[in-house]
Design a protein around this motif. Sequence first.
Motif, PDB file in Angstrom:
ATOM      1  N   GLU A  21       0.831  -1.209   0.000  1.00 17.64           N
ATOM      2  CA  GLU A  21       0.000   0.000   0.000  1.00 17.64           C
ATOM      3  C   GLU A  21       0.865   1.259   0.000  1.00 17.64           C
ATOM      4  N   VAL A  22       1.838   1.300   0.892  1.00 18.94           N
ATOM      5  CA  VAL A  22       2.681   2.490   1.026  1.00 18.94           C
ATOM      6  C   VAL A  22       3.521   2.700  -0.232  1.00 18.94           C
ATOM      7  N   LEU A  23       4.092   1.635  -0.763  1.00 19.37           N
ATOM      8  CA  LEU A  23       4.911   1.768  -1.978  1.00 19.37           C
ATOM      9  C   LEU A  23       4.059   2.249  -3.157  1.00 19.37           C
ATOM     10  N   LYS A  24       2.823   1.774  -3.233  1.00 19.55           N
ATOM     11  CA  LYS A  24       1.918   2.231  -4.301  1.00 19.55           C
ATOM     12  C   LYS A  24       1.585   3.708  -4.117  1.00 19.55           C
ATOM     13  N   GLU A  25       1.305   4.111  -2.877  1.00 19.46           N
ATOM     14  CA  GLU A  25       1.019   5.524  -2.595  1.00 19.46           C
ATOM     15  C   GLU A  25       2.188   6.412  -3.021  1.00 19.46           C
ATOM     16  N   LYS A  26       3.401   5.895  -2.901  1.00 20.72           N
ATOM     17  CA  LYS A  26       4.588   6.663  -3.265  1.00 20.72           C
ATOM     18  C   LYS A  26       4.896   6.584  -4.760  1.00 20.72           C
ATOM     19  N   GLY A  27       4.097   5.825  -5.506  1.00 23.76           N
ATOM     20  CA  GLY A  27       4.275   5.721  -6.944  1.00 23.76           C
ATOM     21  C   GLY A  27       5.455   4.864  -7.362  1.00 23.76           C
ATOM     22  N   LEU A  28       5.878   3.947  -6.488  1.00 26.45           N
ATOM     23  CA  LEU A  28       7.009   3.087  -6.806  1.00 26.45           C
ATOM     24  C   LEU A  28       6.532   1.815  -7.499  1.00 26.45           C
ATOM     25  N   GLU A  29       7.359   1.298  -8.386  1.00 22.75           N
ATOM     26  CA  GLU A  29       7.028   0.094  -9.154  1.00 22.75           C
ATOM     27  C   GLU A  29       7.349  -1.152  -8.329  1.00 22.75           C
ATOM     28  N   LEU A 172      15.734   1.190   2.629  1.00 25.97           N
ATOM     29  CA  LEU A 172      15.749   1.463   1.187  1.00 25.97           C
ATOM     30  C   LEU A 172      15.938   2.950   0.880  1.00 25.97           C
ATOM     31  N   ASP A 173      16.195   3.751   1.913  1.00 31.36           N
ATOM     32  CA  ASP A 173      16.358   5.208   1.765  1.00 31.36           C
ATOM     33  C   ASP A 173      15.137   5.864   1.133  1.00 31.36           C
ATOM     34  N   ILE A 174      13.954   5.405   1.534  1.00 33.54           N
ATOM     35  CA  ILE A 174      12.697   5.984   1.048  1.00 33.54           C
ATOM     36  C   ILE A 174      12.118   6.837   2.170  1.00 33.54           C
ATOM     37  N   GLU A 175      11.917   8.111   1.889  1.00 30.29           N
ATOM     38  CA  GLU A 175      11.357   9.034   2.885  1.00 30.29           C
ATOM     39  C   GLU A 175       9.924   8.654   3.232  1.00 30.29           C
ATOM     40  N   HIS A 176       9.561   8.859   4.490  1.00 26.89           N
ATOM     41  CA  HIS A 176       8.207   8.549   4.945  1.00 26.89           C
ATOM     42  C   HIS A 176       7.941   9.288   6.258  1.00 26.89           C
ATOM     43  N   GLY A 177       6.696   9.262   6.648  1.00 29.76           N
ATOM     44  CA  GLY A 177       6.301   9.827   7.935  1.00 29.76           C
ATOM     45  C   GLY A 177       5.446   8.833   8.704  1.00 29.76           C
TER      46      GLY A 177
END
Length: 193
Positions: A21-29, A172-177
């Motif tokens: 869900e989170v990866l999709k929200e971030k637009g990642l493949e 993975l060095d992906i920003e999040h909150g």
Amino acid sequence: MRLIVAMTGATGAIYGIRLLEVLKEKGLETHLILSRWAEETIKMETSWTVEAVRKLAAAFYCEDDLGAALASGSFRHQGMIIVPCSMKTLASIAHGLAINLISRAADVTLKEGRKLILVPRETPLNAIHLENMLRLARLGAVILPPMPAFYHHPRSLQDLVDHLIGRILDQLDIEHGLYQRWPGAALAREEKS
């Protein structure tokens, strides 16, 4: 960014679902591999359908599809996460047994020097489990068990799940909150008083 996400039959299907869900929200493949037992665990543990989980990913693969692009080192990606990761899957990766697409893709991820994150779900751990994790850690895999933290004062199960997903994203060095980071002991004491 392109990532492989695999889910096995270990308990904790919600971790894999929330990560997707989170990866999709971030637009990642994302490229998703589900084991047959992961599909059963999704049905047993959550209100999600397997089809709805598959739709969270850009692409879906069956665990028996050893001819999939993910089985080759020429498939470029920035990391693979197995969440939850059964001890069977962990052992097969630790010993180089590419018995299905999950363990083959993990083997290739290690071979190519890419990030492999394993979220093992078992307790208590026996010596075999620990030795397999140590072997994989020495080979460069990140062993990230779902151990809850409480410094961010979770108020719900969702807070605990999000904390783990945030820790995966950190790797993975992906920003999040998704959670409040540890402010340091002095600040934590000030906030408490």
